[in-house]
Design a protein around this motif. Structure first.
Motif, PDB file in Angstrom:
ATOM      1  N   GLY A 206      40.442  39.914  43.820  1.00  0.00           N
ATOM      2  CA  GLY A 206      41.561  40.412  42.865  1.00  0.00           C
ATOM      3  C   GLY A 206      41.278  39.854  41.497  1.00  0.00           C
ATOM      4  O   GLY A 206      41.885  40.114  40.717  1.00  0.00           O
TER       5      GLY A 206
ATOM      6  N   SER B 151      36.230  45.598  38.867  1.00  0.00           N
ATOM      7  CA  SER B 151      36.423  46.397  37.571  1.00  0.00           C
ATOM      8  C   SER B 151      35.355  45.762  36.503  1.00  0.00           C
ATOM      9  O   SER B 151      35.165  46.813  35.560  1.00  0.00           O
TER      10      SER B 151
ATOM     11  N   ARG C  30      46.875  46.510  43.836  1.00  0.00           N
ATOM     12  CA  ARG C  30      45.862  47.340  44.313  1.00  0.00           C
ATOM     13  C   ARG C  30      46.134  48.145  45.766  1.00  0.00           C
ATOM     14  O   ARG C  30      45.457  48.961  46.010  1.00  0.00           O
TER      15      ARG C  30
ATOM     16  N   GLY D 178      43.338  38.092  30.839  1.00  0.00           N
ATOM     17  CA  GLY D 178      43.850  39.260  29.602  1.00  0.00           C
ATOM     18  C   GLY D 178      43.210  40.656  29.847  1.00  0.00           C
ATOM     19  O   GLY D 178      42.957  40.916  31.014  1.00  0.00           O
TER      20      GLY D 178
HETATM   21  N1  LIG Z   1      41.716  42.346  32.819  1.00  0.00           N
HETATM   22  C1  LIG Z   1      42.704  43.199  33.853  1.00  0.00           C
HETATM   23  N2  LIG Z   1      43.883  43.388  33.500  1.00  0.00           N
HETATM   24  C2  LIG Z   1      44.636  44.143  34.520  1.00  0.00           C
HETATM   25  N3  LIG Z   1      44.339  44.621  35.641  1.00  0.00           N
HETATM   26  C3  LIG Z   1      43.048  44.249  36.165  1.00  0.00           C
HETATM   27  C4  LIG Z   1      42.164  43.524  35.192  1.00  0.00           C
HETATM   28  N4  LIG Z   1      41.205  43.339  36.179  1.00  0.00           N
HETATM   29  C5  LIG Z   1      41.186  43.909  37.088  1.00  0.00           C
HETATM   30  N5  LIG Z   1      42.433  44.439  37.190  1.00  0.00           N
HETATM   31  C6  LIG Z   1      43.133  45.042  38.461  1.00  0.00           C
HETATM   32  O1  LIG Z   1      43.316  44.053  39.432  1.00  0.00           O
HETATM   33  C7  LIG Z   1      43.072  44.588  40.870  1.00  0.00           C
HETATM   34  C8  LIG Z   1      41.935  43.838  41.289  1.00  0.00           C
HETATM   35  O2  LIG Z   1      40.835  44.004  40.694  1.00  0.00           O
HETATM   36  P1  LIG Z   1      39.200  44.241  41.357  1.00  0.00           P
HETATM   37  O3  LIG Z   1      38.472  44.690  40.463  1.00  0.00           O
HETATM   38  O4  LIG Z   1      39.400  45.149  42.608  1.00  0.00           O
HETATM   39  O5  LIG Z   1      38.926  42.662  41.700  1.00  0.00           O
HETATM   40  P2  LIG Z   1      37.917  42.071  42.800  1.00  0.00           P
HETATM   41  O6  LIG Z   1      36.932  43.054  42.857  1.00  0.00           O
HETATM   42  O7  LIG Z   1      37.400  40.827  42.295  1.00  0.00           O
HETATM   43  O8  LIG Z   1      38.656  41.914  44.200  1.00  0.00           O
HETATM   44  C9  LIG Z   1      42.503  46.147  40.587  1.00  0.00           C
HETATM   45  O9  LIG Z   1      43.756  46.832  40.787  1.00  0.00           O
HETATM   46  C10 LIG Z   1      42.214  45.992  38.911  1.00  0.00           C
HETATM   47  O10 LIG Z   1      42.500  47.610  38.432  1.00  0.00           O
END
Ligand SMILES: Nc1ncnc2c1ncn2[C@@H]1O[C@H](COP(=O)(O)OP(=O)(O)O)[C@@H](O)[C@H]1O
Ligand SMILES: O=P(O)(O)OC[C@H]1O[C@H](OP(=O)(O)OP(=O)(O)O)[C@H](O)[C@@H]1O
Length: 199
Positions: free
Chosen positions: A13, A18, A132, A179
């Motif tokens: 998360g 992303s 998510r 951020g």
């Molecule tokens: N800088 C950000 N601001 C707001 N939401 C974000 C940001 N970075 C990621 N997210 C959201 O947070 C959630 C988790 O991100 P994700 O990329 O799946 O994390 P991970 O791969 O580390 O588990 C997703 O729903 C994504 O859209």
């Protein structure tokens, strides 16, 4: 010249997927490659550009030496395809979605790897995981508990430099993703530029 392994890690998360997606085009333009993970997660729930396999298929692939790195966490098995070694040998940098728990093993195989720890406040983390919606609330709490079990790692702030930290010479940069994502992308690109100079 050998390419460099860039090992992005951080709690579930924190935004690894992303960030990888958002930074992909500018980094590929600089010749950086991205490894596609193999995960024992059903294809429809994978979420990232990963290959979903059954536990038996994973075992078979591992037995065949298909993975450069592999680990188990959160009840799943993860593999990084062996082809990254060809890319590194060809002088290309390779960015992977790694595991904090597997970092030391990865360093033994790739002593020059650049570890980047993506961090987010726990409250924001919980909120993003819930939004998510991939894991159940119970699984989310387990992931948060796992994150707490990792002691804070010393490292250079991404705002400063991903310098080689004495006395071990190991590279670890910390990148905050509390951020806007685009800010994190910019800081990642900047950090990798600096790291190229200190490699
Ligand atoms: N800088 C950000 N601001 C707001 N939401 C974000 C940001 N970075 C990621 N997210 C959201 O947070 C959630 C988790 O991100 P994700 O990329 O799946 O994390 P991970 O791969 O580390 O588990 C997703 O729903 C994504 O859209
Ligand atoms: O040792 P840790 O740092 O806790 O990492 C363990 C695993 O958890 C994360 O994957 P996850 O299945 O949660 O996917 P996600 O990162 O996309 O949430 C991470 O990418 C690792 O594969």
């Amino acid at each position: 010249m050998q390419g460099r392994l860039i090992y992005l890690m951080g709690p579930s998360g924190s935004g690894k997927d992303s960030l990888l997606q958002a930074a992909r085009a500018p980094l590929e333009a600089h010749g950086c490659r991205f490894a596609r993970r193999v995960i024992t997660r059903s294809a429809e729930s994978v979420g990232e550009d990963a290959l979903g396999v059954t536990p038996d298929e994973f075992e078979r692939l591992q037995g065949e030496g298909a993975f450069a790195l592999s680990w188990r966490a959160n009840g799943l098995a993860y593999g990084i395809p062996r082809e990254i070694d060809d890319w590194l040998s060809a002088g290309q940098d390779v960015l992977i979605n790694g595991s904090r728990g597997h970092l030391e093993v990865a360093r033994q195989r790739y002593p020059d790897l650049l570890a980047i720890l993506l961090q987010v406040d726990e409250a924001v983390l919980r909120q993003r995981l819930l939004a998510r919606g991939r894991e159940t609330p119970e699984q989310i709490e387990q992931r948060l508990a796992r994150s707490r079990s990792f002691t804070p790692m010393g490292g250079a702030s991404a705002a400063t430099v991903a310098a080689k930290a004495p006395p071990t010479g190991e590279c670890l940069a910390i990148l905050d993703n509390s951020g806007p994502l685009q800010h994190t992308v910019s800081r990642l690109l900047h950090l990798l530029d600096e790291a190229r100079q200190c490699a």
